[in-house]
Design a protein around this motif. Structure first.
Motif, PDB file in Angstrom:
ATOM      1  N   GLU A  77      38.675  76.062  95.623  1.00  5.41           N
ATOM      2  CA  GLU A  77      38.157  74.739  95.266  1.00  5.41           C
ATOM      3  C   GLU A  77      37.703  74.709  93.809  1.00  5.41           C
ATOM      4  N   LYS A  78      37.045  75.750  93.355  1.00  2.00           N
ATOM      5  CA  LYS A  78      36.608  75.813  91.950  1.00  2.00           C
ATOM      6  C   LYS A  78      37.811  75.804  91.012  1.00  2.00           C
ATOM      7  N   GLN A  79      38.838  76.547  91.395  1.00  2.00           N
ATOM      8  CA  GLN A  79      40.039  76.604  90.565  1.00  2.00           C
ATOM      9  C   GLN A  79      40.701  75.226  90.486  1.00  2.00           C
ATOM     10  N   LEU A  80      40.758  74.517  91.601  1.00  2.00           N
ATOM     11  CA  LEU A  80      41.347  73.176  91.590  1.00  2.00           C
ATOM     12  C   LEU A  80      40.505  72.223  90.753  1.00  2.00           C
ATOM     13  N   GLU A  81      39.188  72.376  90.810  1.00  2.00           N
ATOM     14  CA  GLU A  81      38.313  71.535  90.001  1.00  2.00           C
ATOM     15  C   GLU A  81      38.526  71.813  88.518  1.00  2.00           C
ATOM     16  N   GLU A  82      38.675  73.089  88.167  1.00  2.00           N
ATOM     17  CA  GLU A  82      38.883  73.449  86.767  1.00  2.00           C
ATOM     18  C   GLU A  82      40.221  72.917  86.247  1.00  2.00           C
TER      19      GLU A  82
END
Length: 190
Positions: A77-82
């Motif tokens: 999820e963090k990677q997709l947000e970034e």
């Protein structure tokens, strides 16, 4: 102990003569267990200890797996947000919510049924007063109200009261008279 085997054979008759058939007799002494009971008990204890060790190891691995899966999901999820892939992230969360909605709906229905069941034990006045309490407090209140009401002892035979003696004690059987003698005498004292 050592094994002992003895075989006894009948002497062979001379040729041409018949003898009754005599079976071979064999006696064997079965060996007893070489291990004392203490050693067998220690083996059982060792097996139990191994089983507990393997069970704890499996439980530890399962918890580690669950935490790692949660960590991988949060990292993704963090990677997709970034990467600002908001649409993909929103679709995944919508799918997760769709999976959880029936569970939440069922839990709400169960809670409403339980609330109604508890409130049905109260009077109308108390329902209005306590109807908006949270479920744990409502349960506690019901338990407190139910324990304060002492229950009356009921005789096994509802047609005859527990402390009442039939009027004509002379027609009673000897056993019934003996059981009720104190009541009979107390009634005549009055």
């Amino acid at each position: 102990m050592s094994e002992e085997a003895t075989t006894m054979e009948a002497p062979q008759p001379a040729e041409g003569t018949r003898s009754p058939v005599e079976p071979k007799v064999s006696t064997e002494v079965t060996p007893t267990s070489q291990e004392p009971a203490e050693e067998q008990g220690s083996e059982v204890n060792q097996l139990i200890a191994d089983a507990k060790k393997y069970r704890s190891r499996a439980q530890k691995s399962e918890t580690e797996l669950a935490t790692l899966q949660k960590q991988i999901a949060s990292d993704r999820e963090k990677q997709l947000e970034e990467q600002q892939q908001w649409q993909t992230l929103a679709e995944e969360r919508a799918a997760r919510l769709a999976e959880l909605e029936p569970i939440v709906e069922q839990a709400k229905n169960d809670e409403a049924q339980l609330r109604e069941q508890i409130l049905s034990e109260f009077s109308e006045e108390d329902r209005d007063t306590f109807g908006d309490l949270p479920l744990p407090k409502l349960r506690a209140l019901r338990n407190k109200l139910n324990t304060n009401n002492p229950r009356l002892a009921v005789a096994n035979n509802p047609a005859v009261a527990a402390n009442e003696v039939p009027q004509d004690w002379t027609n009673m059987s000897r056993n019934d008279r003996a059981k009720n003698w104190d009541k009979i005498v107390s009634r005549y004292r009055k």
